[in-house]
Write a protein that holds these residues in place. Structure first.
Motif, mmCIF file in Angstrom:
data_model
loop_
_atom_site.group_PDB
_atom_site.id
_atom_site.type_symbol
_atom_site.label_atom_id
_atom_site.label_comp_id
_atom_site.label_asym_id
_atom_site.label_seq_id
_atom_site.Cartn_x
_atom_site.Cartn_y
_atom_site.Cartn_z
ATOM 1 N N UNK A 10 0.808 -1.199 0.000
ATOM 2 C CA UNK A 10 0.000 0.000 0.000
ATOM 3 C C UNK A 10 0.840 1.246 0.000
ATOM 4 N N UNK A 11 0.193 2.351 0.276
ATOM 5 C CA UNK A 11 0.844 3.653 0.339
ATOM 6 C C UNK A 11 1.072 4.027 1.794
ATOM 7 N N UNK A 12 2.287 4.432 2.094
ATOM 8 C CA UNK A 12 2.630 4.775 3.465
ATOM 9 C C UNK A 12 3.597 5.955 3.465
ATOM 10 N N UNK A 13 3.534 6.746 4.507
ATOM 11 C CA UNK A 13 4.452 7.859 4.666
ATOM 12 C C UNK A 13 5.831 7.361 5.085
ATOM 13 N N UNK A 14 6.854 8.080 4.689
ATOM 14 C CA UNK A 14 8.202 7.752 5.137
ATOM 15 C C UNK A 14 8.241 7.685 6.657
ATOM 16 N N UNK A 15 8.914 6.668 7.162
ATOM 17 C CA UNK A 15 8.963 6.435 8.589
ATOM 18 C C UNK A 15 7.901 5.487 9.091
ATOM 19 N N UNK A 16 6.940 5.176 8.256
ATOM 20 C CA UNK A 16 5.872 4.283 8.641
ATOM 21 C C UNK A 16 6.240 2.821 8.482
ATOM 22 N N UNK A 81 8.067 -7.864 7.766
ATOM 23 C CA UNK A 81 7.747 -6.680 8.541
ATOM 24 C C UNK A 81 8.692 -5.572 8.132
ATOM 25 N N UNK A 82 8.146 -4.458 7.700
ATOM 26 C CA UNK A 82 8.935 -3.343 7.206
ATOM 27 C C UNK A 82 8.685 -2.133 8.087
ATOM 28 N N UNK A 83 9.718 -1.690 8.763
ATOM 29 C CA UNK A 83 9.641 -0.533 9.630
ATOM 30 C C UNK A 83 10.544 0.576 9.110
ATOM 31 N N UNK A 84 10.297 1.766 9.595
ATOM 32 C CA UNK A 84 11.105 2.930 9.213
ATOM 33 C C UNK A 84 11.265 3.020 7.705
ATOM 34 N N UNK A 85 10.160 2.923 7.009
ATOM 35 C CA UNK A 85 10.200 2.889 5.552
ATOM 36 C C UNK A 85 10.740 4.180 4.970
ATOM 37 N N UNK A 86 11.468 4.031 3.884
ATOM 38 C CA UNK A 86 12.055 5.141 3.172
ATOM 39 C C UNK A 86 11.490 5.205 1.763
ATOM 40 N N UNK A 87 11.592 6.366 1.152
ATOM 41 C CA UNK A 87 11.135 6.526 -0.224
ATOM 42 C C UNK A 87 11.828 5.514 -1.136
ATOM 43 N N UNK A 88 13.079 5.224 -0.854
ATOM 44 C CA UNK A 88 13.846 4.279 -1.655
ATOM 45 C C UNK A 88 13.308 2.852 -1.590
ATOM 46 N N UNK A 89 12.434 2.578 -0.637
ATOM 47 C CA UNK A 89 11.834 1.253 -0.529
ATOM 48 C C UNK A 89 10.675 1.056 -1.491
ATOM 49 N N UNK A 90 10.273 2.099 -2.167
ATOM 50 C CA UNK A 90 9.169 2.006 -3.115
ATOM 51 C C UNK A 90 9.500 1.016 -4.224
ATOM 52 N N UNK A 91 8.651 0.021 -4.389
ATOM 53 C CA UNK A 91 8.881 -1.028 -5.380
ATOM 54 C C UNK A 91 7.723 -2.011 -5.338
ATOM 55 N N UNK A 110 7.297 -17.813 -7.887
ATOM 56 C CA UNK A 110 7.158 -16.395 -7.572
ATOM 57 C C UNK A 110 5.697 -16.021 -7.397
ATOM 58 N N UNK A 111 5.456 -15.096 -6.500
ATOM 59 C CA UNK A 111 4.143 -14.508 -6.397
ATOM 60 C C UNK A 111 3.951 -13.433 -7.448
ATOM 61 N N UNK A 112 2.749 -12.891 -7.517
ATOM 62 C CA UNK A 112 2.433 -11.876 -8.516
ATOM 63 C C UNK A 112 2.923 -10.491 -8.121
ATOM 64 N N UNK A 113 3.230 -10.301 -6.875
ATOM 65 C CA UNK A 113 3.758 -9.038 -6.410
ATOM 66 C C UNK A 113 2.724 -8.171 -5.722
ATOM 67 N N UNK A 114 3.194 -7.360 -4.806
ATOM 68 C CA UNK A 114 2.357 -6.373 -4.145
ATOM 69 C C UNK A 114 3.117 -5.052 -4.110
ATOM 70 N N UNK A 115 2.414 -3.986 -4.421
ATOM 71 C CA UNK A 115 3.055 -2.681 -4.559
ATOM 72 C C UNK A 115 3.196 -1.994 -3.211
ATOM 73 N N UNK A 116 4.389 -1.483 -2.973
ATOM 74 C CA UNK A 116 4.664 -0.664 -1.797
ATOM 75 C C UNK A 116 5.130 0.696 -2.282
ATOM 76 N N UNK A 117 4.437 1.727 -1.865
ATOM 77 C CA UNK A 117 4.802 3.083 -2.231
ATOM 78 C C UNK A 117 5.000 3.903 -0.967
ATOM 79 N N UNK A 118 6.177 4.485 -0.844
ATOM 80 C CA UNK A 118 6.514 5.284 0.323
ATOM 81 C C UNK A 118 6.645 6.733 -0.122
ATOM 82 N N UNK A 119 5.871 7.595 0.475
ATOM 83 C CA UNK A 119 5.880 9.004 0.118
ATOM 84 C C UNK A 119 6.646 9.815 1.154
ATOM 85 N N UNK A 120 7.248 10.890 0.701
ATOM 86 C CA UNK A 120 8.007 11.761 1.581
ATOM 87 C C UNK A 120 7.121 12.806 2.216
#
Length: 120
Positions: A10-16, A81-91, A110-120
């Motif tokens: 999903x979409x999450x703010x940086x640091x989330x 588990x992904x903590x302290x997410x950064x914009x660079x983690x978007x993929x 392989x799975x089909x993939x799930x989108x992770x978007x980290x916003x600043x």
């Protein structure tokens, strides 16, 4: 064929934080290696985290200390588990499993993939 279904992106703010799940269609006892990869547009797919049947773990340097891979054998599920997410983690994040046998060619899925978007 083995099916892997990712969820939790999903979409999450940086640091989330986010937790990704990968549900397998069969017992994860059958796999020697399980892991998570990610791929950003225009970039090569890269290893994020990996765990083996011996419970050893490996992480990309870029995520060490922030991401944790785990497994629940009863639920046939792998987690990231992904903590302290950064914009660079978007993929797009992909679940991966590998079965190695001395008698048969390796089998990987392989799975089909799930989108992770980290916003600043």
């Amino acid at each position: 064929q083995v099916q892997l279904v990712e969820s939790g992106g999903g979409l999450v703010q940086a640091g989330g934080s986010l937790r990704l799940s990968c549900a397998a269609s069969e017992s994860i006892f059958s796999f020697n290696v399980m892991g998570w990869y990610r791929q950003a547009p225009g970039k090569q797919r890269e290893l994020v985290a990996r765990t083996s049947s011996s419970r050893t773990t490996n992480y990309a340097d870029s995520v060490k200390g922030r991401f944790t891979i785990s497994r629940d054998n009863a639920k046939n599920t792998i987690y990231l588990q992904m903590n302290s997410l950064k914009v660079e983690d978007t993929a797009t994040y992909y679940c991966y499993v590998l079965r190695v046998s001395a008698l048969m060619p390796k089998a990987e899925y392989w799975g089909q993939g799930t989108q992770v978007t980290v916003s600043s």
